[in-house]
Design an enzyme around this catalytic site. Structure first.
Site, PDB file in Angstrom:
ATOM      1  N   ASP A  28     -23.527  26.714   3.066  1.00  0.00           N
ATOM      2  CA  ASP A  28     -22.465  25.270   2.698  1.00  0.00           C
ATOM      3  C   ASP A  28     -21.273  26.267   2.881  1.00  0.00           C
ATOM      4  OD1 ASP A  28     -22.254  23.185   2.430  1.00  0.00           O
ATOM      5  OD2 ASP A  28     -22.616  22.246   0.603  1.00  0.00           O
ATOM      6  N   HIS A  45     -16.976  26.211  11.019  1.00  0.00           N
ATOM      7  CA  HIS A  45     -19.131  25.659  11.773  1.00  0.00           C
ATOM      8  C   HIS A  45     -19.215  27.442  12.570  1.00  0.00           C
ATOM      9  CE1 HIS A  45     -20.014  22.617  10.188  1.00  0.00           C
ATOM     10  NE2 HIS A  45     -18.947  21.545  10.628  1.00  0.00           N
ATOM     11  N   LEU A 139     -37.829  41.475   9.796  1.00  0.00           N
ATOM     12  CA  LEU A 139     -37.586  39.946   9.347  1.00  0.00           C
ATOM     13  C   LEU A 139     -37.889  39.285  10.286  1.00  0.00           C
ATOM     14  CD1 LEU A 139     -34.907  39.597   7.490  1.00  0.00           C
ATOM     15  CD2 LEU A 139     -35.177  37.731   9.022  1.00  0.00           C
TER      16      LEU A 139
HETATM   17  C1  IPE Z   1     -27.035  20.874   3.425  1.00  0.00           C
HETATM   18  O1  IPE Z   1     -25.619  20.986   3.571  1.00  0.00           O
HETATM   19  C2  IPE Z   1     -27.295  20.773   5.197  1.00  0.00           C
HETATM   20  C3  IPE Z   1     -26.972  22.405   5.406  1.00  0.00           C
HETATM   21  C4  IPE Z   1     -26.475  23.172   5.290  1.00  0.00           C
HETATM   22  C5  IPE Z   1     -27.477  22.566   6.712  1.00  0.00           C
HETATM   23  P1  IPE Z   1     -24.492  19.366   3.090  1.00  0.00           P
HETATM   24  O2  IPE Z   1     -23.648  19.522   3.441  1.00  0.00           O
HETATM   25  O3  IPE Z   1     -25.372  18.161   4.604  1.00  0.00           O
HETATM   26  O4  IPE Z   1     -25.443  18.390   2.414  1.00  0.00           O
HETATM   27  P2  IPE Z   1     -24.549  17.631   0.842  1.00  0.00           P
HETATM   28  O5  IPE Z   1     -24.582  16.265   2.512  1.00  0.00           O
HETATM   29  O6  IPE Z   1     -23.467  17.934   0.786  1.00  0.00           O
HETATM   30  O7  IPE Z   1     -25.921  17.528   0.451  1.00  0.00           O
HETATM   31  C1  IPE Z   2     -22.211  24.126   5.839  1.00  0.00           C
HETATM   32  O1  IPE Z   2     -21.147  23.937   6.122  1.00  0.00           O
HETATM   33  C2  IPE Z   2     -23.214  23.325   7.541  1.00  0.00           C
HETATM   34  C3  IPE Z   2     -23.438  22.493   7.830  1.00  0.00           C
HETATM   35  C4  IPE Z   2     -24.392  20.933   6.902  1.00  0.00           C
HETATM   36  C5  IPE Z   2     -23.922  22.077   9.488  1.00  0.00           C
HETATM   37  P1  IPE Z   2     -20.908  21.788   5.414  1.00  0.00           P
HETATM   38  O2  IPE Z   2     -20.037  20.952   7.246  1.00  0.00           O
HETATM   39  O3  IPE Z   2     -21.133  21.167   5.207  1.00  0.00           O
HETATM   40  O4  IPE Z   2     -18.878  22.904   4.940  1.00  0.00           O
HETATM   41  P2  IPE Z   2     -18.681  21.594   3.661  1.00  0.00           P
HETATM   42  O5  IPE Z   2     -19.925  20.925   3.022  1.00  0.00           O
HETATM   43  O6  IPE Z   2     -18.297  20.164   4.446  1.00  0.00           O
HETATM   44  O7  IPE Z   2     -17.860  22.379   3.194  1.00  0.00           O
HETATM   45 MG    MG Z   3     -21.716  20.629   2.704  1.00  0.00          MG
END
Ligand code: IPE
Ligand code: IPE
Ligand code: MG
Length: 253
Positions: A28, A45, A139
């Protein structure tokens, strides 16, 4: 101290007899990482996807058997369409570009999640990777994409009902065997980056007794030293599985 020196120092503290078998990572913070640098979320990303290679290679080198990466949740479909599209494209590129290198490192690859609403080309590329690496012994990379812990349990229940099994024969083992990939073991260590402290529907069934580790570091900045910090924290915990400390002590002696 350089990150490389820090890594060496942390690595020397690892207890090789207490390594987690399965590490789950909620990757995240890509969006916030990018925002802090005045870049677009998509750049975040891309940077996040780039960093996966080093973590997988290193986890493999230190003998971790399973790493589950949460890359796209079933809830993530609700993001803006261009971001969803970009994430699909990124996955396809990742599958194609990283395939040979992962194979050379002896990695086993699986795409974990619902398949019915994923683009056919993604399923195809994932299947090519899985087949190529099926006899490897390193792995296990479980890439959780279009994954939801509740969706996985619902899909397992559907399969169980379809099998016609009598209700009194259903055990926890029945459910486990009907998850997306029954060979994936329980998660020992669940890591979430970016400072959020929730599981966001990741690996619900397999995280019943996971040790949880949260770090404020955004996923694109998560490096080998960060992984070592998480494993060292895990090794400092006492996993009791419902027993008392005294019972665990007597089991050890
Ligand atoms: C969780 O992250 C899903 C992934 C890392 C793929 P999100 O950014 O979507 O989660 P929430 O919405 O903050 O809980
Ligand atoms: C995690 O990073 C990747 C996915 C959920 C695909 P985020 O896109 O959720 O990044 P934040 O949480 O907005 O910083
Ligand atoms: Mg996120």
């Amino acid at each position: 101290m350089s990150r490389e020196q820090l890594k060496k120092e942390l690595e020397a503290r690892l207890d090789r007899s207490k390594m987690p078998t399965h590490i789950g990572i909620i990757m995240d913070g890509n969006g916030r990482w990018a925002k802090n640098l005045g870049k677009s979320r998509l750049k975040g990303h891309q940077q996040g996807a780039r960093g996966i290679k080093a973590i997988i290679r290193y986890a493999n080198a230190i003998g971790i058997k399973h790493v589950s990466l949460y890359a796209f949740s079933v809830e993530n479909w609700s993001r803006p369409a261009f971001e969803v599209y970009a994430l699909m494209k990124l996955l396809k590129t990742y599958l194609i570009q990283q395939r040979n290198e992962l194979h050379e490192e002896g990695v086993v690859f699986r795409l974990v999640g619902r398949r019915d609403n994923l683009p056919a080309e993604i399923i195809k590329e994932a299947e090519i990777s899985t087949k190529l690496m099926q006899n490897n012994t390193g792995l296990n990379l479980n890439l959780c994409f279009n994954y939801g812990g509740r969706a996985e349990i619902v899909d397992a229940v559907k399969k169980i009902v379809q099998s016609g099994i009598s209700p009194d024969k259903i055990t926890e083992e029945t459910i486990r065997q009907n998850l997306y990939w029954p060979e994936i073991p329980d998660v020992d260590l669940m890591i979430r980056t970016s400072g959020e402290m929730r599981t966001s529907n990741f690996h619900l069934w397999r995280c019943a007794y996971s040790e949880l580790y949260f770090t404020p570091v955004f996923w694109p900045d998560f490096d080998e030293a960060e992984l070592l910090n998480a494993i060292l924290a895990f090794q400092g915990r006492e996993r009791r599985f419902g027993l008392t400390s005294a019972q665990l002590g007597s089991q050890e002696s």
